[in-house]
Design a protein around this motif. Structure first.
Motif, PDB file in Angstrom:
ATOM      1  N   ILE A 204     -10.247  29.052  30.768  1.00 47.68           N
ATOM      2  CA  ILE A 204     -11.344  28.924  29.806  1.00 47.68           C
ATOM      3  C   ILE A 204     -11.336  27.564  29.103  1.00 47.68           C
ATOM      4  O   ILE A 204     -12.394  26.932  28.985  1.00 47.68           O
ATOM      5  N   PRO A 205     -10.193  27.046  28.635  1.00 46.01           N
ATOM      6  CA  PRO A 205     -10.244  25.720  27.988  1.00 46.01           C
ATOM      7  C   PRO A 205     -10.773  24.616  28.916  1.00 46.01           C
ATOM      8  O   PRO A 205     -11.566  23.774  28.497  1.00 46.01           O
ATOM      9  N   VAL A 206     -10.355  24.634  30.172  1.00 49.70           N
ATOM     10  CA  VAL A 206     -10.825  23.626  31.129  1.00 49.70           C
ATOM     11  C   VAL A 206     -12.309  23.813  31.401  1.00 49.70           C
ATOM     12  O   VAL A 206     -13.067  22.841  31.498  1.00 49.70           O
ATOM     13  N   MET A 207     -12.758  25.070  31.508  1.00 56.42           N
ATOM     14  CA  MET A 207     -14.187  25.332  31.740  1.00 56.42           C
ATOM     15  C   MET A 207     -15.013  24.818  30.560  1.00 56.42           C
ATOM     16  O   MET A 207     -16.062  24.190  30.755  1.00 56.42           O
ATOM     17  N   LEU A 208     -14.542  25.071  29.355  1.00 56.24           N
ATOM     18  CA  LEU A 208     -15.272  24.604  28.169  1.00 56.24           C
ATOM     19  C   LEU A 208     -15.291  23.077  28.093  1.00 56.24           C
ATOM     20  O   LEU A 208     -16.335  22.472  27.818  1.00 56.24           O
ATOM     21  N   LEU A 209     -14.151  22.448  28.347  1.00 60.83           N
ATOM     22  CA  LEU A 209     -14.087  20.991  28.315  1.00 60.83           C
ATOM     23  C   LEU A 209     -15.029  20.372  29.342  1.00 60.83           C
ATOM     24  O   LEU A 209     -15.810  19.468  29.029  1.00 60.83           O
ATOM     25  N   SER A 210     -14.980  20.876  30.580  1.00 55.01           N
ATOM     26  CA  SER A 210     -15.850  20.312  31.622  1.00 55.01           C
ATOM     27  C   SER A 210     -17.320  20.562  31.298  1.00 55.01           C
ATOM     28  O   SER A 210     -18.173  19.713  31.574  1.00 55.01           O
ATOM     29  N   THR A 211     -17.621  21.697  30.683  1.00 59.53           N
ATOM     30  CA  THR A 211     -19.001  21.993  30.291  1.00 59.53           C
ATOM     31  C   THR A 211     -19.486  20.999  29.237  1.00 59.53           C
ATOM     32  O   THR A 211     -20.602  20.466  29.341  1.00 59.53           O
ATOM     33  N   PHE A 212     -18.664  20.729  28.236  1.00 58.89           N
ATOM     34  CA  PHE A 212     -19.080  19.792  27.185  1.00 58.89           C
ATOM     35  C   PHE A 212     -19.199  18.364  27.723  1.00 58.89           C
ATOM     36  O   PHE A 212     -20.075  17.613  27.294  1.00 58.89           O
ATOM     37  N   ILE A 213     -18.351  17.991  28.662  1.00 62.17           N
ATOM     38  CA  ILE A 213     -18.475  16.663  29.287  1.00 62.17           C
ATOM     39  C   ILE A 213     -19.798  16.566  30.047  1.00 62.17           C
ATOM     40  O   ILE A 213     -20.522  15.571  29.939  1.00 62.17           O
ATOM     41  N   LEU A 214     -20.128  17.614  30.819  1.00 65.30           N
ATOM     42  CA  LEU A 214     -21.400  17.617  31.554  1.00 65.30           C
ATOM     43  C   LEU A 214     -22.599  17.603  30.609  1.00 65.30           C
ATOM     44  O   LEU A 214     -23.590  16.905  30.863  1.00 65.30           O
ATOM     45  N   LEU A 215     -22.528  18.376  29.533  1.00 73.11           N
ATOM     46  CA  LEU A 215     -23.624  18.380  28.562  1.00 73.11           C
ATOM     47  C   LEU A 215     -23.796  17.016  27.910  1.00 73.11           C
ATOM     48  O   LEU A 215     -24.926  16.544  27.722  1.00 73.11           O
ATOM     49  N   ALA A 216     -22.701  16.367  27.567  1.00 73.46           N
ATOM     50  CA  ALA A 216     -22.782  15.029  26.965  1.00 73.46           C
ATOM     51  C   ALA A 216     -23.396  14.036  27.951  1.00 73.46           C
ATOM     52  O   ALA A 216     -24.254  13.224  27.577  1.00 73.46           O
ATOM     53  N   ALA A 217     -22.983  14.111  29.209  1.00 74.76           N
ATOM     54  CA  ALA A 217     -23.562  13.229  30.228  1.00 74.76           C
ATOM     55  C   ALA A 217     -25.051  13.522  30.399  1.00 74.76           C
ATOM     56  O   ALA A 217     -25.871  12.600  30.532  1.00 74.76           O
ATOM     57  N   GLY A 218     -25.413  14.800  30.378  1.00 74.74           N
ATOM     58  CA  GLY A 218     -26.821  15.177  30.491  1.00 74.74           C
ATOM     59  C   GLY A 218     -27.646  14.673  29.319  1.00 74.74           C
ATOM     60  O   GLY A 218     -28.765  14.179  29.493  1.00 74.74           O
ATOM     61  N   LEU A 219     -27.104  14.778  28.119  1.00 76.65           N
ATOM     62  CA  LEU A 219     -27.822  14.278  26.944  1.00 76.65           C
ATOM     63  C   LEU A 219     -27.955  12.766  26.978  1.00 76.65           C
ATOM     64  O   LEU A 219     -28.997  12.212  26.597  1.00 76.65           O
ATOM     65  N   GLY A 220     -26.924  12.085  27.443  1.00 72.28           N
ATOM     66  CA  GLY A 220     -27.021  10.628  27.603  1.00 72.28           C
ATOM     67  C   GLY A 220     -28.091  10.262  28.615  1.00 72.28           C
ATOM     68  O   GLY A 220     -28.898   9.345  28.396  1.00 72.28           O
ATOM     69  N   SER A 221     -28.125  10.997  29.721  1.00 74.51           N
ATOM     70  CA  SER A 221     -29.158  10.764  30.731  1.00 74.51           C
ATOM     71  C   SER A 221     -30.538  11.090  30.176  1.00 74.51           C
ATOM     72  O   SER A 221     -31.519  10.399  30.477  1.00 74.51           O
ATOM     73  N   ALA A 222     -30.636  12.143  29.383  1.00 74.10           N
ATOM     74  CA  ALA A 222     -31.925  12.524  28.790  1.00 74.10           C
ATOM     75  C   ALA A 222     -32.458  11.414  27.897  1.00 74.10           C
ATOM     76  O   ALA A 222     -33.667  11.145  27.880  1.00 74.10           O
ATOM     77  N   PHE A 223     -31.566  10.767  27.164  1.00 75.59           N
ATOM     78  CA  PHE A 223     -31.972   9.652  26.310  1.00 75.59           C
ATOM     79  C   PHE A 223     -32.602   8.542  27.159  1.00 75.59           C
ATOM     80  O   PHE A 223     -33.651   8.001  26.824  1.00 75.59           O
ATOM     81  N   VAL A 224     -31.968   8.232  28.279  1.00 73.52           N
ATOM     82  CA  VAL A 224     -32.486   7.197  29.180  1.00 73.52           C
ATOM     83  C   VAL A 224     -33.833   7.623  29.772  1.00 73.52           C
ATOM     84  O   VAL A 224     -34.795   6.846  29.780  1.00 73.52           O
ATOM     85  N   VAL A 225     -33.907   8.860  30.255  1.00 73.60           N
ATOM     86  CA  VAL A 225     -35.155   9.357  30.849  1.00 73.60           C
ATOM     87  C   VAL A 225     -36.286   9.336  29.827  1.00 73.60           C
ATOM     88  O   VAL A 225     -37.409   8.924  30.134  1.00 73.60           O
ATOM     89  N   ARG A 226     -36.008   9.770  28.621  1.00 71.21           N
ATOM     90  CA  ARG A 226     -37.046   9.805  27.576  1.00 71.21           C
ATOM     91  C   ARG A 226     -37.621   8.418  27.319  1.00 71.21           C
ATOM     92  O   ARG A 226     -38.815   8.253  27.096  1.00 71.21           O
TER      93      ARG A 226
END
Length: 166
Positions: free
Chosen positions: A81-103
């Motif tokens: 669970i800790p690794v799943m949560l960490l990888s999820t937050f890393i992916l979400l942060a990358a997605g939000l960074g990409s969203a900023f660029v796309v916007r």
């Protein structure tokens, strides 16, 4: 029923079954997308699917996803669970960074940009985006990501196996 809807359903179903038969990852969904998209791009259909189709698809996907979970599975994965949560937050942060660029580089609104770059499954994102005016663009972003991942992951796996001999 409108003949254009029938054409979309039949072409999507046929290509979906073909992709499944060819063992293409996500073959049913990807094939259905390719088949129906081909009909639209060839000008054989110029219609949007009724909301009933979207709702039925979301129900089916939700039921399938929900049925995958079990208490045994969750118990067996508790140490991960800790690794799943960490990888999820890393992916979400990358997605939000990409969203900023796309916007800032497209006409897609903030919510659409987040959905377009979300690392979540294509079907879930489309389900969340059904009311967004930029749904076709969101789907194009998600499909591009999905196809690139499907094409590159086997290459990455081969490289990892080759370089690390595991």
């Amino acid at each position: 029923m409108n003949h254009q809807i029938v054409m979309l359903v039949v072409s999507g179903s046929l290509v979906g079954c073909l992709f499944k038969y060819l063992n293409i990852p996500g073959g049913c969904m990807l094939g259905a997308v390719v088949g129906s998209m081909a009909v639209k791009l060839l000008g054989l259909a110029d219609i949007q699917m009724p909301s009933l189709f979207y709702n039925a698809a979301q129900l089916a996907i939700g039921i399938c996803v929900g049925s995958m979970l079990s208490l045994d599975l969750l118990v067996s994965m508790k140490d991960q669970i800790p690794v799943m949560l960490l990888s999820t937050f890393i992916l979400l942060a990358a997605g939000l960074g990409s969203a900023f660029v796309v916007r800032h580089m497209t006409d897609i609104d903030v919510i659409g940009s987040i959905l377009a770059t979300s690392p979540g499954g294509l079907n879930a994102v489309i389900g969340l985006a059904d009311a967004n005016e930029h749904l076709p663009k969101i789907m194009a972003f998600q499909m591009t990501r999905l196809y690139i991942v499907i094409l590159l992951v086997p290459v990455f796996c081969w490289c990892m196996k080759f370089f690390f001999h595991k």
